[in-house]
Structures are given as structure tokens and as C-alpha cells.
Design a protein around this motif. Structure first.
Motif, short mmCIF file in Angstrom:
data_model
loop_
_atom_site.label_atom_id
_atom_site.label_comp_id
_atom_site.label_asym_id
_atom_site.label_seq_id
_atom_site.Cartn_x
_atom_site.Cartn_y
_atom_site.Cartn_z
N ARG A 182 33.71 48.11 30.09
CA ARG A 182 32.18 49.00 29.97
C ARG A 182 32.99 50.39 29.72
N GLU A 183 34.21 50.82 30.89
CA GLU A 183 35.36 51.58 30.87
C GLU A 183 35.77 51.82 28.76
N ARG A 184 36.74 50.32 29.15
CA ARG A 184 36.38 50.03 27.10
C ARG A 184 35.93 50.68 26.22
N GLY A 185 35.06 50.68 26.17
CA GLY A 185 33.76 50.70 25.66
C GLY A 185 33.65 49.10 24.60
N ILE A 186 33.96 48.08 24.79
CA ILE A 186 34.20 46.57 24.42
C ILE A 186 33.21 45.93 25.01
N PRO A 187 32.42 45.20 24.22
CA PRO A 187 31.50 43.73 25.05
C PRO A 187 32.16 43.10 25.78
N LEU A 188 31.33 42.75 26.48
CA LEU A 188 32.06 41.73 27.90
C LEU A 188 31.04 40.49 26.90
N HIS A 189 32.13 39.64 26.79
CA HIS A 189 30.79 37.78 26.34
C HIS A 189 31.19 37.33 27.36
N VAL A 190 30.32 36.52 28.84
CA VAL A 190 30.39 34.97 28.75
C VAL A 190 29.92 34.56 28.63
N ASP A 191 31.28 33.15 29.00
CA ASP A 191 30.98 31.26 28.39
C ASP A 191 30.23 31.54 29.56
N GLY A 192 28.40 31.13 29.30
CA GLY A 192 27.78 30.11 30.84
C GLY A 192 28.19 29.33 30.71
N ALA A 193 28.84 28.13 30.60
CA ALA A 193 28.32 27.00 30.47
C ALA A 193 27.87 25.99 31.34
N ARG A 194 28.12 26.72 32.32
CA ARG A 194 27.88 26.23 33.66
C ARG A 194 27.18 27.30 34.06
N LEU A 195 26.62 28.45 34.17
CA LEU A 195 26.36 29.51 34.68
C LEU A 195 24.98 29.37 35.31
#
Length: 377
Positions: A182-195
Motif C-alpha cells: 500500500r505504501e508503494r501504491g501497488i496492488p497486492l495479489h494473494v495466491d490463495g490456492a490454499r487460503l
């Protein structure tokens, strides 16, 4: 039968024996009891989700939209989109973030699925450039993401990291990484195959985990136990852009209701069982650790899956597991043993494993490993 890896016919015959014996096994330590195609189709036909009176899906719609709405709600996101494969799902969402960010550079670990198991699609098909905040065998840190030079389209975090044996960061580490994005202003994508399976260790709901991310991928065929398929959850406008990419990648399939019915059935049957699986994985690991030939890294298991390594040949272990199964009715840690620096197997704890105590695991393992050691190399 040791050494069948060099003989495809013998190996196929041994796998058939393993599958057949596993169907009537008294107890199974890892994974689920195999079923025939007819049995699976019969279960789908009997599903209440198949009985619903509604239009059958045509390029989405109907039951597909019902699954999408359910997953979006579980993850606390405005919308979700069904994909036939997780590989396609993650390529599509990263394309969206790259288009929006004006950069093709994605912060991702070199051991991530997109880097190892997709035949170079990340670069060759999607035109993305992988940037590694760290190459060490661990999750990247928030400070490493902050220090990654140059523009980034997105950052990817895998929960848990499969290639480390299903390792999760701590909640604090994950939240700090999300804050750095968030500080960098970039989206975080979670690979939650086993979320879904990660909720127990984190002590959080799926929605609380997903709230730290801008987009989340979840699998339907792993812990959920469906036939195939995956979903991306994200803001509605992001999902609409991902829908276009799904079409471009050939994923807007005419009808997919069997896989979607299986996904809905799996959510009904397994989501509330996963906490028990994860907690019992610690019991199984305790029994395995009593066997000096075996190793389980660090403080694993973090979820209901973990890696086990052994210095005995993989083919010998597989053969010994099969012979022990046929002699006793107990299927120990079967199949998936692969050779490398050491033999490696994945333990996957599900309902069948709950009948095993740590003593049971150690006793059966002792018999299997002694048998494997006696086989010719």
C-alpha cells in the motif's frame, strides 16, 4: 517391484494396484479415498445444487454466478469470477494490474507457481517480467518489497508457499507485507490456492485474510475437493477487466456446471472440516518425526499439507507402502514420493486421517520403511 520408475509399464501396473487397494483400505493416512468416474458423476447428480431449477450455465450465468457470489461473500470482496484453471486465473488478474499500473514488472518469489510450473507463460504468453524481492527460501519481507527498485505493477504473496513445503508467514509478517504494498501504491495479489486451509494458523476468517489484498485467487479442487476450477475475487471493476482476459485466454467455456456443482458441494462439505484437518496434521507429524529416516522442516505443518523427506529411494518406499496396504489394509504415506536430493512426499490430511494416532502413524511407518530398506535398489 522397486525400480519400476525405469519401466513405465511396471510403474503403471503398480499405480493401478495402489489405486485399487486404496479404494477398500481400512484406513488412509494421506489424501482421500479414490472414486471411479461413475461414482463421482452419481454424487454430482444427487447434489442439491444440481437439482436447483434454474437455467444451466451458458458461458457463465446460472449456477456459475451462484458460486461466484458465494465465494465473493466468503472472501469479503465485491465480486468474484470463475476460471477453469488457477493458472489462467492468475495470468488474467496480473494482466489487469499490469495494464492499470503501466508496468509489466511483478514482484514475485522465484519459487512461485507462475515461475516454475507454467511453461514460461508468465513471460512468453503474458509478457510479464518477474522481479524478486528475495531469492532466499522464505517469504519476502515488507522491507524487501520496499527496497525493490523500479516501478511495479503488483506484488504477489503465496499463502502458503507450496515449494517450501506449505509454509505460511506469521500474520504480522503478512500484514506488514500488505502495508508495504500500500505504501508503494501497488496492488497486492494473494495466491490463495490454499487460503481456506490457512485460516487456522492465522486465527482469521477468509475475509480477514483477503481484506489485506487487492485481489485473491482461490482453488476449488484442492482442499475444497472439486473437480477443477478457481476463482479470482476483487473489486467489481477489476473483475470486469479480468473477464475480458478470461475470454482472451480461452477460458470462457460454453458450459462448466459439473465442475461448479462439485465446487459448491465441496464448500458445503469441507470448509468447516479444515480446522480439524489442520490440527490433526500436527498429530500425524508427531508420529512421522519419531522415525529417524524422515524429516519435516522447521515448525511445520502450518496447514493440513506438508512435505516429508527420506533418504530411501522413492520407488522402494512406494512399493513398500503398496505391499503394506495389501497386507494390512492400512495405506500409509502413499504415492507422490519423488527422487531428488532426497525422496519427497506430500502428506495431505483429510477426514480419513483423523482415525490415526501418532502411535499408529509411527508403527505403520516403521513397518513400511523397514520393508523399503529390504527391497533391491
Amino acid at each position: 517391484m522397486a525400480g519400476t520408475d525405469d519401466d513405465p509399464t511396471a510403474r503403471a501396473s503398480e499405480q493401478q494396484r495402489q489405486w485399487t487397494a486404496s479404494r477398500t483400505a481400512a484406513r488412509l493416512l494421506s489424501n482421500a479415498r479414490p472414486v471411479t468416474a461413475g461414482e463421482r458423476l452419481g454424487a454430482l447428480a444427487a447434489s442439491p445444487h444440481a437439482a436447483a431449477v434454474e437455467p444451466v450455465d451458458l458461458y457463465g450465468g446460472g449456477i456459475v454466478e451462484r458460486l461466484e457470489a458465494r465465494v465473493a461473500d466468503l472472501l469479503g470482496k465485491p465480486a468474484a469470477l470463475w476460471f477453469p484453471t488457477g493458472t489462467m486465473a492468475q495470468q488474467a488478474i496480473l494482466q489487469v494490474w499490469a495494464d492499470r499500473g503501466g508496468s509489466r514488472r511483478v514482484a514475485v518469489h522465484p519459487l512461485h507457481h507462475t515461475q516454475l510450473q507454467e511453461e514460461g507463460a508468465f513471460a512468453e504468453l503474458s509478457g510479464l517480467e518477474a522481479v524478486h524481492p528475495t531469492t532466499e527460501r522464505r517469504h519476502p519481507t515488507a522491507d524487501e518489497l520496499r527496497a525493490t527498485a523500479g516501478p511495479l505493477a503488483a506484488a504477489v504473496v503465496e499463502l502458503p508457499m507450496q515449494e517450501l513445503g506449505y509454509v505460511l508467514p506469521t500474520w504480522e509478517e503478512y500484514a506488514a507485507f500488505a502495508e508495504a504494498a500500500r505504501e508503494r501504491g501497488i496492488p497486492l495479489h494473494v495466491d490463495g490456492a490454499r487460503l481456506w486451509e490457512s485460516r487456522t494458523r492465522f486465527g482469521k476468517t477468509a475475509a480477514e485474510i483477503a481484506a489485506e489484498a487487492d485481489s485473491v485467487y482461490v482453488s476449488m479442487y484442492k482442499g475444497v475437493g472439486a473437480i477443477s476450477g478457481a476463482l479470482i475475487a476483487a473489486p467489481a471493476d477489476v473483475i470486469e477487466e479480468a473477464r475480458d482476459w478470461r475470454t482472451r485466454y480461452g477460458g470462457n467455456v460454453f458450459q462448466q456446471f459439473p465442475a461448479v456443482v462439485a465446487a459448491l458441494d465441496g464448500l458445503d462439505a469441507h470448509l468447516d472440516r479444515m480446522d480439524a484437518w489442520v490440527r490433526h496434521a500436527a498429530v500425524v507429524a508427531e508420529g512421522l518425526r519419531r522415525l529417524p529416516e524422515l524429516r519435516i522442516a522447521g515448525d511445520l505443518p502450518h496447514i493440513n499439507e506438508f512435505w516429508v523427506t527420506c533418504d530411501l529411494p522413492a520407488a522402494s518406499i512406494d512399493t513398500a507402502v503398496l505391499e503394506h496396504l495389501e497386507a494390512t489394509g492400512d495405506r500409509w504415506l502413499h504415492g507422490w514420493w519423488t527422487d531428488g536430493d532426497a525422496s519427497v512426499a506430500e502428506a495431505t490430511i483429510r477426514d480419513d486421517a483423523l482415525r490415526w494416532t501418532a502411535d499408529d502413524v509411527a508403527a505403520a511407518g516403521r513397518a513400511v520403511l523397514d520393508r523399503a530398506r529390504s527391497l533391491p535398489a
